[in-house]
Design a protein around this motif. Sequence first.
Motif, PDB file in Angstrom:
ATOM      1  N   SER A   1       5.203  -6.697   3.375  1.00 25.31           N
ATOM      2  CA  SER A   1       4.245  -5.752   2.791  1.00 25.31           C
ATOM      3  C   SER A   1       3.860  -4.728   3.850  1.00 25.31           C
ATOM      4  O   SER A   1       4.298  -4.806   5.004  1.00 25.31           O
TER       5      SER A   1
ATOM      6  N   VAL B   1       2.289  -2.266   9.853  1.00 28.76           N
ATOM      7  CA  VAL B   1       1.125  -1.822  10.652  1.00 28.76           C
ATOM      8  C   VAL B   1       1.041  -2.716  11.896  1.00 28.76           C
ATOM      9  O   VAL B   1       0.918  -2.238  13.025  1.00 28.76           O
TER      10      VAL B   1
ATOM     11  N   TYR C   1      -9.010  -0.889   6.072  1.00 33.96           N
ATOM     12  CA  TYR C   1      -7.694  -0.837   6.724  1.00 33.96           C
ATOM     13  C   TYR C   1      -7.816  -0.538   8.213  1.00 33.96           C
ATOM     14  O   TYR C   1      -6.999  -1.002   9.010  1.00 33.96           O
TER      15      TYR C   1
ATOM     16  N   ARG D   1      -8.671  -3.771   9.729  1.00 35.06           N
ATOM     17  CA  ARG D   1      -7.492  -4.642   9.811  1.00 35.06           C
ATOM     18  C   ARG D   1      -6.731  -4.387  11.111  1.00 35.06           C
ATOM     19  O   ARG D   1      -6.205  -5.321  11.714  1.00 35.06           O
TER      20      ARG D   1
ATOM     21  N   CYS E   1      -5.170   8.273   4.532  1.00 39.04           N
ATOM     22  CA  CYS E   1      -6.081   8.095   3.402  1.00 39.04           C
ATOM     23  C   CYS E   1      -6.599   6.671   3.481  1.00 39.04           C
ATOM     24  O   CYS E   1      -5.830   5.725   3.399  1.00 39.04           O
TER      25      CYS E   1
ATOM     26  N   MET F   1      -0.017   4.683   4.994  1.00 35.07           N
ATOM     27  CA  MET F   1       0.513   3.879   3.887  1.00 35.07           C
ATOM     28  C   MET F   1       0.259   4.478   2.509  1.00 35.07           C
ATOM     29  O   MET F   1       1.184   4.612   1.712  1.00 35.07           O
TER      30      MET F   1
HETATM   31  C1  LIG Z   1      -1.785  -0.564   1.013  1.00 33.88           C
HETATM   32  C2  LIG Z   1      -2.217  -0.253   2.384  1.00 33.88           C
HETATM   33  C3  LIG Z   1      -1.790  -1.020   3.495  1.00 33.88           C
HETATM   34  C4  LIG Z   1      -0.874  -2.207   3.376  1.00 33.88           C
HETATM   35  O1  LIG Z   1      -1.307  -3.170   2.521  1.00 33.88           O
HETATM   36  P1  LIG Z   1      -0.330  -4.343   2.053  1.00 33.88           P
HETATM   37  O2  LIG Z   1      -1.176  -5.062   1.049  1.00 33.88           O
HETATM   38  O3  LIG Z   1      -0.009  -5.178   3.226  1.00 33.88           O
HETATM   39  O4  LIG Z   1       0.901  -3.707   1.459  1.00 33.88           O
HETATM   40  C5  LIG Z   1      -2.181  -0.620   4.751  1.00 33.88           C
HETATM   41  N1  LIG Z   1      -2.961   0.458   4.936  1.00 33.88           N
HETATM   42  C6  LIG Z   1      -3.378   1.217   3.911  1.00 33.88           C
HETATM   43  C7  LIG Z   1      -4.221   2.417   4.186  1.00 33.88           C
HETATM   44  C8  LIG Z   1      -3.037   0.883   2.600  1.00 33.88           C
HETATM   45  O5  LIG Z   1      -3.459   1.641   1.577  1.00 33.88           O
END
Ligand SMILES: *Cc1c(COP(=O)(O)O)cnc(C)c1O
Length: 383
Positions: A76, A81, A103, A106, A152, A181
């Motif tokens: 994913s 990242v 994010y 994260r 974003c 992403m």
């Molecule tokens: C969707 C997203 C991710 C990755 O999420 P996964 O659930 O691991 O696919 C990372 N950063 C942003 C800003 C996202 O929108």
Amino acid sequence: MNAITSQSISATSPTGDPFLLTPGPLTTSETVKQAMLHDYGSRDSYFIDLNQRVLSRLVDIVNGEGTHVTVPLQGSGTFVVEAMIGCFVPAHGKLLICINGAYGHRIAKICEYYKREYLIQESNEDVPVDLEQLDRTLERDNSITHVAAVFCETTSGILNPLTEISKIVENHGRGFLIDAMSAFGALPVDSKSIKFDAMVASSNKCLEGAPGMGFCIAREEALQQTKGNSPSLSLDLYDQWVTMNKTKQWRFTPPTHVLLAFDQALNEFDQEGGVSGRGGRYQNNREILVNGMREMGFRTLLSDTLQAPIIITFHMPNDAKFNFGEFYDSLREQGYVIYPGKLTVADSFRIGCIGRLGADEMKGALSAVRNSLDGFGISGKIT
Ligand SMILES: *Cc1c(COP(=O)(O)O)cnc(C)c1O
């Protein structure tokens, strides 16, 4: 609730699946799904050519031919990242993370796992990255080697000022790492004007492929210096890159079906007119959605100038007749999946406008919302 189902306004996709108005996984086209109906071996020459094509098309999207390369990675979006942080921030490095949502947090968590030194610059989820503060921090702290930002921030749908951030980072001579992403493919990023060492995105967001792989677009000179940095074997982008250059193959089992779908998704992306065509459709989706929701009394978290055409955050209504769980289920029954909020600043829910959705689906979603409100006994505007 019976009133809602019996009216049955809804709409489903040609496969009978609900439309996904979410931050991912997203609705894909029929033809993207059909592209997956084949089994290829990882050494098959058709598959190897397809890989090369996909990787170079991704570089083209950022106008990076000759300076940038794409390294794909199974998993994913978070996998890539994590791979970017692990590879580009060396053990003796220090990362400044610009945070205004989940994010960004994260990325900090990844640094904790990898024991990478980091500091954060945080603003509220409805406030973009503070440029002056960034400038001051980089001025003051010479030990910061890299800056990370989210293009974003999907938590709220806010757009961060990528060009301005990149200028400041470049002025201070640090490396810039971008989580793009949720915007890659819908909002322009030109590697000639936005200087970055690495930028990550995935197959399933605005590029409308199937979920299952991420990719890192890296400045080749910067990638070359990451040898031995990664604390993880399977997430080592340098090793993946070197091996693919040598053998044209992925190091470990490639997600073959995802790549077949991705190649087709990129055809459809080109047919739509690339970033401006794709971004234009999403912009239109956003306008239809936001205008229609406002007419029913819903309020957006963000002002229109801060709001990316990706996902919209709405305040949870105060009306006692409104219950989010029932609202969600009622929309789901009518063929539309929305998303709960993830904010800390306000109680909210989100509706996405990316994926293979257009004006008809947005209008359909609005009728479903109206229908649900009617079902709750809320006539006219909600408060
Ligand atoms: C969707 C997203 C991710 C990755 O999420 P996964 O659930 O691991 O696919 C990372 N950063 C942003 C800003 C996202 O929108």
